[in-house]
Write a protein that holds these residues in place. Structure first.
Motif, PDB file in Angstrom:
ATOM      1  N   LYS A 814      16.437  -2.781 -20.645  1.00  0.00           N
ATOM      2  CA  LYS A 814      17.767  -3.428 -20.359  1.00  0.00           C
ATOM      3  C   LYS A 814      17.755  -3.977 -19.056  1.00  0.00           C
ATOM      4  O   LYS A 814      18.950  -3.811 -18.589  1.00  0.00           O
ATOM      5  N   CYS A 815      16.873  -4.393 -18.426  1.00  0.00           N
ATOM      6  CA  CYS A 815      17.090  -4.930 -17.105  1.00  0.00           C
ATOM      7  C   CYS A 815      17.711  -6.193 -16.995  1.00  0.00           C
ATOM      8  O   CYS A 815      16.810  -7.313 -17.486  1.00  0.00           O
ATOM      9  N   ASN A 816      18.718  -6.701 -16.529  1.00  0.00           N
ATOM     10  CA  ASN A 816      19.251  -7.782 -16.264  1.00  0.00           C
ATOM     11  C   ASN A 816      19.383  -8.215 -14.641  1.00  0.00           C
ATOM     12  O   ASN A 816      20.555  -8.856 -14.428  1.00  0.00           O
ATOM     13  N   LYS A 817      18.700  -7.577 -13.848  1.00  0.00           N
ATOM     14  CA  LYS A 817      19.030  -7.583 -12.326  1.00  0.00           C
ATOM     15  C   LYS A 817      18.705  -9.068 -11.688  1.00  0.00           C
ATOM     16  O   LYS A 817      17.533  -9.407 -12.066  1.00  0.00           O
ATOM     17  N   ARG A 818      19.274  -9.607 -10.999  1.00  0.00           N
ATOM     18  CA  ARG A 818      19.242 -10.861 -10.358  1.00  0.00           C
ATOM     19  C   ARG A 818      17.822 -10.782  -9.828  1.00  0.00           C
ATOM     20  O   ARG A 818      16.962 -11.982  -9.630  1.00  0.00           O
ATOM     21  N   GLU A 819      17.426  -9.847  -8.812  1.00  0.00           N
ATOM     22  CA  GLU A 819      16.350  -9.723  -8.087  1.00  0.00           C
ATOM     23  C   GLU A 819      15.141 -10.079  -8.950  1.00  0.00           C
ATOM     24  O   GLU A 819      14.090 -10.667  -8.797  1.00  0.00           O
ATOM     25  N   VAL A 820      15.250  -9.372 -10.253  1.00  0.00           N
ATOM     26  CA  VAL A 820      14.000  -9.497 -10.930  1.00  0.00           C
ATOM     27  C   VAL A 820      14.008 -10.690 -11.693  1.00  0.00           C
ATOM     28  O   VAL A 820      12.953 -11.341 -11.857  1.00  0.00           O
ATOM     29  N   LEU A 821      15.041 -11.320 -12.263  1.00  0.00           N
ATOM     30  CA  LEU A 821      15.363 -12.321 -13.051  1.00  0.00           C
ATOM     31  C   LEU A 821      14.783 -13.612 -12.274  1.00  0.00           C
ATOM     32  O   LEU A 821      14.072 -14.622 -12.861  1.00  0.00           O
TER      33      LEU A 821
END
Length: 926
Positions: A814-821
RNA sequence: GCGGAUAUGGUGGAAUUGGUAGACACGCUAGACUUAGGAUCUAGUGCCGCAAGGCGUGGGGGUUCGACUCCCUCUAUCCGCACCA
């Protein structure tokens, strides 16, 4: 926007790219360039099918990737728009090929447009436009006005040759020219009439007129390709076809044979493709040898790669079309020979090469004199000898050549053994033509084949009856087509019949209008119908046009500066864009287009117009996409259709069914009923409540109802899904059938990707600004690493899998982190550019993602804390030993030896692997 | 005929230098959810076997502690062979 709405997104971004000229490439010395080229299509009437875009998608991904990496990318597209189909259509309908072509091109452009390619349409070229073919004609003139100096190993201007003739004649000139060129002095040259001089020059020109054999169909009044001749008659109409000599323009590509071979070493084409070119060029070292003919002044010259076998010669064979056939035929044999020659006329070269089972031939009645033994050797005619290769005469050595052996056996001709030892008997299966010691061979006796060859060649040279010679299988390229829809050859014939080039200022020589696209009543090409097709109203222009490969041999140069009216391209632009860095296209062009364009490039280099000798640095051959046909089974005599696995319970007829009304092999029954009126009342015998169709892989064609157009797919799933799916289908190079069955998988991936960014209420856009965890960074950096690797080795299919793994894992977390995306969207961008642009904008960026850069993997995130070292015993993994990732060799060894089965260990060639030699093996070894 | 390529589950395919075969996806099975969908999610899925285990990369042979991968050989299919582009 809650749902992933590809329709709006794709429309929006395609418009954006066009308005902003995102992909317009300009020469910019401050940036590194990258030139990505697709083989341009012939715009056929059937439109673009699903197979065409395969290579374009791959090249588009590379272009976008390189652009993100900061390269100045040239990625153009155009049309190879001269060609036979438009002409055939014109013959049938009277519609001008230009019109047909124009319509087809618009359709192609429309179809290409919706897939979202990053083509720079400002650079578009069409080979059939006068602005383009002006320069094709111009290059023709340059080649016409050149000769090949084999001493300098380069092409030079014909004026230089004339100057040499005037000062020293041609005795000292080493040039690539016709074999029958006479020697003359400067004095003699000056005394020649103009016509005579021009005839001599024609023997030197790099494009020249000569008599060559063609498949002539008198009924159609036209020349046919080998493909169009089946069993001696024309494919179209079934009319008789014969081999006939005609005056034709050719290009002296043989002058470049060696350089074309050598050049292969410095370019990155696949080895198999290089082999195909090498084989086509067919360089062989051997020896020419002269045989006197009994009671004749004629001397037969043969070429052989096996000079050592001369003592095994027991007969000679000549090609049926050899010019001395009539002369060497005795009166007793004449009727038989003439019948044979007549019959051979009707066999295409292809048939003659393919058919080795039928042995045929006829004795001329004449004898050659063996140069060493002085014995009489009968001269035969056989159609397995081709006039185009070597001298058209073969010295037959039945003891070492299987074809000669078959011939000798069939006609009961003597076989002289000249090799002794194991594997030297040709009638045995394990025969090896180069084994054993020479026997029955006079001064060669006792030598090995390897020793005998040079010994024989020096003897032959010493006796003056031949010389060491290099022979090429490749022939000069015929440059004439008896067609309408091609570039007119910019040459006219003056009152003396001398072929005169047009002046540059008179180009382009526009293709004239004709009343019909057929040959004239007298068998002249269609241009013979053009009213006033004369230079200054009196000198007849050449009536033939250029072949399809003319325009495609240099189009990659025109892309660099397509609108230039002063030159074929600006030298500065050519210096900058230089070679094509990546060329993608089908392997079927291996020995045609890819050789011709290399040839023209080398020529243009020789005369100083360009700075590089090889046009394409790297080539990838994309595999053809075949059609997957579906079948229904109609019970004979009824309108009942039975499902695939039940079909054997009935007498059925298999019918092609339109693949567009079949999904996962399941027939859409309602659509089927409306597909054709006679199926309106069809009944069905179902299995599990479904009608399952049969399937088979065939070539994609209208008549098999298996053509899938990209438009339908794009319409249903969107361009991004289409692009991803074509890549996901398998390795680019591989041949594969089109099958829509798996497309849901990539469509789901895009929806998941969209949802990663839209976890807000009612699917609103929402990303978190929290710092990413190490785990999350590892997921995305693994993807970065893998996708970068994939792109570098052009493995596009695995990239798609890697995206899916990445998105699945992020979704699970459930990762929606800007850095990753942010990184994720950047690496997806080359593959699925529309959704990437949209998400990129949603992330708050103002500029196109093409300017975003491509992320670089940070290896630190990939490091494992601990690693499970597999213990391999007898090649199988039997245990794992857990150790810190950075464990030293000593630590690994200690842990390995602690394992109960391990007596001795070695480090695997692959790091992080413990290779174990278990007890029982150790006992054997030690 | 000459030259080139390919062969892995029900399907498309993955395995980067010889090192846990079948990643990823389709399909299929079971379940959850309900705005009943061409939606989403969970679990399973190479074959044989209850299991332990055995067998598995077109066939046969070889090299190796270990082979989809290297070597030999056979088979099948596809592509090119000069005027199709």
């Amino acid at each position: 926007m809650a749902e992933y709405n590809f329709r709006d997104i794709e429309k929006k971004w395609q418009a954006y790219w066009e308005e902003n000229s995102t992909f317009n490439a300009q020469v910019d010395e401050s940036k590194k360039k990258y030139y990505v080229l697709d083989m341009f299509p012939y715009p056929s009437g059937a439109g673009l099918h699903v197979g065409h875009p395969l290579g374009y998608i791959a090249s588009d991904i590379v272009s976008r990737f390189k652009k993100q990496q900061g390269f100045n990318v040239l990625h153009p597209m155009g049309f190879d728009s001269f060609g036979l189909p438009a002409e055939q259509y014109a013959i049938q309908t009277g519609q001008h090929p230009a019109l047909t072509t124009e319509t087809n091109i618009s359709r192609y452009k429309e179809q290409l447009g919706i897939i979202g390619f990053s083509f720079d349409w400002d650079k578009e070229v069409r080979t059939s436009s006068p602005e383009y073919y002006k320069w094709t004609q111009w290059i023709f003139l340059q080649i016409f006005n050149s000769w090949y100096d084999t001493k300098a190993d380069k092409a030079k201007k014909i004026d230089e040759l004339v100057a040499l003739f005037e000062t020293e004649g041609n005795q000292n000139i080493k040039a690539s020219c016709d074999e029958d060129t006479p020697l003359f002095t400067a004095e003699a040259w000056k005394n020649m009439a103009r016509k005579e001089q021009q005839d001599i020059l024609m023997k030197y020109r790099l494009t020249f007129l000569s008599e060559t054999f063609v498949n002539w169909c008198p009924e159609l009044g036209t020349v046919l390709a080998n493909d169009e001749v089946i069993g001696g008659v024309s494919e179209r109409g079934g009319h008789p076809v014969e081999r006939k000599k005609m005056w034709q323009w050719s290009m002296r590509i043989t002058a470049y044979a060696d350089r074309l071979l050598k050049g292969l070493e410095e370019i990155d084409f696949s080895e198999p493709l290089k082999d195909m070119q090498r084989n086509w060029i067919g360089k062989s070292h051997g020896c020419s040898l002269h045989f006197n003919v009994e009671n004749s002044e004629r001397v037969l010259e043969v070429f052989t790669t096996r000079a050592d076998t001369v003592f095994g010669v027991s007969f000679m064979t000549m090609a049926p079309e050899h010019e001395w056939v009539a002369e060497l035929t005795t009166d007793e044999q004449r009727a038989e020979v003439e019948a044979y020659v007549e019959q051979a006329k009707n066999r295409s070269e292809r048939e003659r090469m393919t058919d080795v089972k039928t042995v045929s031939g006829v004795f001329t009645g004449s004898y050659a004199i063996h140069p060493f033994t002085g014995k009489k050797v009968p001269i035969w005619i056989a159609d397995y000898v081709l006039s185009g290769y070597g001298t058209g005469v073969v010295m037959a050595v039945p003891c070492s050549d299987t074809r000669d052996y078959a011939f000798a056996s069939h006609f009961d001709l003597p076989v002289v053994r000249i090799q002794e030892g194991e594997k030297t008997d040709i009638s045995q299966d394990d025969f090896d033509a180069k084994a054993g010691k020479m026997i029955n061979s006079d001064f060669l006796n006792g030598m090995s084949v390897k020793e005998a060859m040079p010994a024989m060649i020096s003897k032959v040279e010493e006796m003056g009856i031949g010389e060491a010679k290099v022979q090429y299988k490749m022939r000069d390229a015929v440059f004439t087509r008896q067609r309408y829809w091609g570039e007119p050859i910019p040459v006219y014939f003056d009152e003396e019949g001398v072929a005169c080039p047009l002046d540059e200022s008179q180009l382009p020589l526009n293709l004239p209008e004709v009343d019909e696209y057929l040959p004239t009543a007298t068998g002249e090409p269609p241009l013979g119908r053009a009213a006033g097709w004369k230079k200054d109203g009196k000198y007849s222009y050449e009536l033939s046009t250029m072949p399809g490969w003319a325009g495609s041999s240099w189009y990659f140069l025109r892309y660099m500066d397509p609108k230039n009216g002063e030159a074929f391209a600006d030298p500065k632009a050519m210096a900058y864009w230089n070679q094509v860095d990546l060329y993608i296209g089908g392997a079927e062009h291996a020995t045609g287009h890819l050789l011709y364009s290399r040839f023209w490039t080398k020529f243009l280099y020789d005369i100083g117009y360009i700075q590089f000798e090889e046009p394409f640095k790297k080539l990838i051959n994309q595999g053809m996409i075949q059609g997957r046909s579906n079948f229904v089974y109609r019970v004979n005599g009824t309108n009942k259709f039975v499902s695939h696995s039940l079909r054997n319970e009935h007498e059925t007829t298999r019918l092609h069914v339109d693949v567009n009304i079949v999904e996962n092999d399941q027939l859409d029954i309602e659509a089927f009923k409306t597909w054709r009126p006679d199926f309106k009342d069809a009944e069905f015998i179902l299995e599990d409540g479904k009608y399952i169709c049969g399937a088979e892989v065939e070539k994609m064609s209208k008549s098999k109802f298996n053509v899938v157009n990209p438009d339908d797919i794009v319409n249903r799933f969107g361009a991004d899904t289409f692009r991803l799916y074509e890549m996901f289908l398998g390795p680019l190079e591989q041949f594969k059938p089109w099958n829509t069955n798996g497309i849901d998988g990539v469509y789901k991936f895009l929806k998941k990707l969209w949802r990663l960014f839209h976890g807000g209420a009612n699917g609103a856009f929402q990303v978190s600004d929290e710092k990413a965890t190490k785990d999350e960074l590892k997921i995305v950096h693994t993807a970065i690493k893998k996708v970068t690797d994939d792109l570098e080795r052009f493995s596009f299919n695995t990239s798609v899998s890697n995206f899916m793994i990445c998105v699945n894992e992020l979704q699970t977390k459930k990762c929606n982190k800007r850095e990753v995306l942010t990184d994720l969207v950047k690496i997806v961008a080359p593959y699925a550019p529309h959704i990437a642009e949209e998400l990129w904008t949603l992330l708050g960026n103002k500029e196109s993602i093409t300017k975003a850069g491509f992320p670089v993997c940070n290896e630190a995130y990939l490091k494992e804390d601990a690693f499970l070292y597999p213990v391999m015993i007898n090649g199988k993994m039997r245990a794992k030993i857990e150790l810190p990732a950075d464990a030293s060799k000593e630590e690994i060894e200690k842990a390995a030896l602690a394992h109960e089965n391990v007596v001795k260990w070695t480090e695997g060639k692959t790091p992080k692997r413990v290779i174990v030699v278990p007890k029982k093996i150790v006992n054997l070894v030690i």
